[in-house]
Enzyme design. Structure first.
Site, PDB file in Angstrom:
ATOM      1  N   HIS A   1      -7.004  -1.066  -1.135  1.00  0.00           N
ATOM      2  CA  HIS A   1      -5.702  -0.474  -1.420  1.00  0.00           C
ATOM      3  C   HIS A   1      -4.980  -1.384  -2.404  1.00  0.00           C
ATOM      4  O   HIS A   1      -4.795  -2.568  -2.143  1.00  0.00           O
ATOM      5  CB  HIS A   1      -4.866  -0.309  -0.157  1.00  0.00           C
ATOM      6  N   CYS A   2      -4.592  -0.834  -3.544  1.00  0.00           N
ATOM      7  CA  CYS A   2      -3.992  -1.632  -4.616  1.00  0.00           C
ATOM      8  C   CYS A   2      -2.507  -1.308  -4.737  1.00  0.00           C
ATOM      9  O   CYS A   2      -2.136  -0.179  -5.068  1.00  0.00           O
ATOM     10  CB  CYS A   2      -4.710  -1.354  -5.936  1.00  0.00           C
ATOM     11  N   VAL A   3      -1.663  -2.295  -4.477  1.00  0.00           N
ATOM     12  CA  VAL A   3      -0.216  -2.075  -4.586  1.00  0.00           C
ATOM     13  C   VAL A   3       0.211  -1.879  -6.033  1.00  0.00           C
ATOM     14  O   VAL A   3       1.242  -1.264  -6.310  1.00  0.00           O
ATOM     15  CB  VAL A   3       0.560  -3.256  -3.967  1.00  0.00           C
TER      16      VAL A   3
ATOM     17  N   ASN B   1      -1.809   3.164  -4.773  1.00  0.00           N
ATOM     18  CA  ASN B   1      -2.848   4.106  -4.376  1.00  0.00           C
ATOM     19  C   ASN B   1      -4.043   3.319  -3.854  1.00  0.00           C
ATOM     20  O   ASN B   1      -4.195   2.135  -4.138  1.00  0.00           O
ATOM     21  CB  ASN B   1      -3.271   4.949  -5.589  1.00  0.00           C
TER      22      ASN B   1
END
Length: 307
Positions: A154-156, A160
């Site tokens: 999960h990439c801030v 997304n």
């Protein structure tokens, strides 16, 4: 002991809520860095140099063309990875089993519970949080609150999950970010060095501060993104994800490793015209199930050794 478990669960939930709340801030931060770089390169330094004539004008034209091309590709890739669903498990999806091995098709949850010990070697899992079966290479994301197909992380920064359907776009975002920030760093390097010379530097205080800030920010981003880019290149070459690389760190062989060329094509497709743009050809989407995140061919040598 029960209180400690409750507190830990609450802390994890709070942490996930904070990550979701960071989304809009991260988007603004990315756009802010782009805006500062644009002002420093186009308006402060190389835009005015277009009218100097001679070699200075030629260099300015080259820098501005490259800068705008990479900027368009960066923003295109970024918006695509932000807006593209990373991959959701289809409703009521159930694994199909080979009847020659004695399994039934399809399975429901109670049948899965009874067969779970026998099926553990085939990596079939059931998500208790989503109350559904998990396809191969699928993982549950606590931030998104759902299972993600071929989840990488999960990439801030992109607000997304990075999974089967947007992993290529994420890699292109890293690639073009590295090229763009490297270009800005090189383009502003001489201007940055001027701050430490005895020469008088033309320009307003705001323009000079923007040039200095843009150089520092883009240098930092170029160095950090380069490390991530190298890591993901190695992951793609082995046909694994960040999560899988951690899980199989003690496993000498990987069932989905088909060789570097086929591993690369499972992420970028086979059509070379689409390799460097955030899109796939219709033909690749039709004939490559791996791009949909549900079916992944495995290495036949691995399967023959496993059974």
């Amino acid at each position: 002991m029960h209180t400690s478990g409750t507190t830990m669960a609450w802390n994890v939930f709070k942490f996930c809520t904070v990550l979701r709340g960071l989304g809009s801030i991260m988007i603004l931060l990315v756009l802010g860095v782009v805006g500062v770089a644009y002002y420093a390169v186009v308006f402060t330094n190389y835009g005015p140099a277009l009218f100097d004539g001679g070699l200075h004008s030629f260099i300015a034209v080259v820098v501005l063309i490259l800068f705008h091309f990479l900027l368009v590709m960066l923003l295109w890739s970024y918006l695509t990875v932000v807006l593209t669903d990373s991959g959701t498990v289809p409703p009521n999806w159930k694994p199909a089993w080979d009847e020659e091995r004695g399994e039934v098709d399809p399975l429901n949850e109670s049948e899965f519970d009874g067969l779970q010990p026998a099926l553990s070697s085939q990596r079939i899992r059931y998500c208790r949080k989503c109350n559904q079966f998990k396809p191969p290479r699928c993982h549950h994301c606590s931030v998104c609150g759902r299972c993600v197909l071929k989840m990488d992380h999960h990439c801030v920064w992109v607000v997304n999950c990075v999974g089967a359907l947007n992993y290529k776009y994420f890699l292109l975002f890293l690639f073009y970010t590295f090229l763009e920030t490297s270009l800005v760093t090189l383009a502003l390097f001489s201007h940055f060095l001027a701050f430490f010379s005895d020469e008088e530097i033309p320009g307003t205080t705001a323009s000079l501060a923007t040039t200095f800030l843009s150089f520092v920010l883009n240098l930092a981003f170029a160095l950090s993104v380069f490390g991530f880019l190298i890591m993901h290149v190695s992951l793609v070459s082995a046909n694994t994800t960040t999560i899988e690389a951690y899980e199989k760190k003690t496993t000498p062989k990987w069932r989905y490793d088909l060789g570097r060329k086929k591993n690369f094509e499972q992420v970028f497709g086979t059509d070379k015209r689409y390799w460097f743009i955030p899109a796939y050809s219709d033909e690749d989407l039709r004939r490559m199930p791996a791009l949909q995140g549900l079916e992944f061919p495995s290495n036949p040598d691995f399967d023959s050794e496993e059974f």
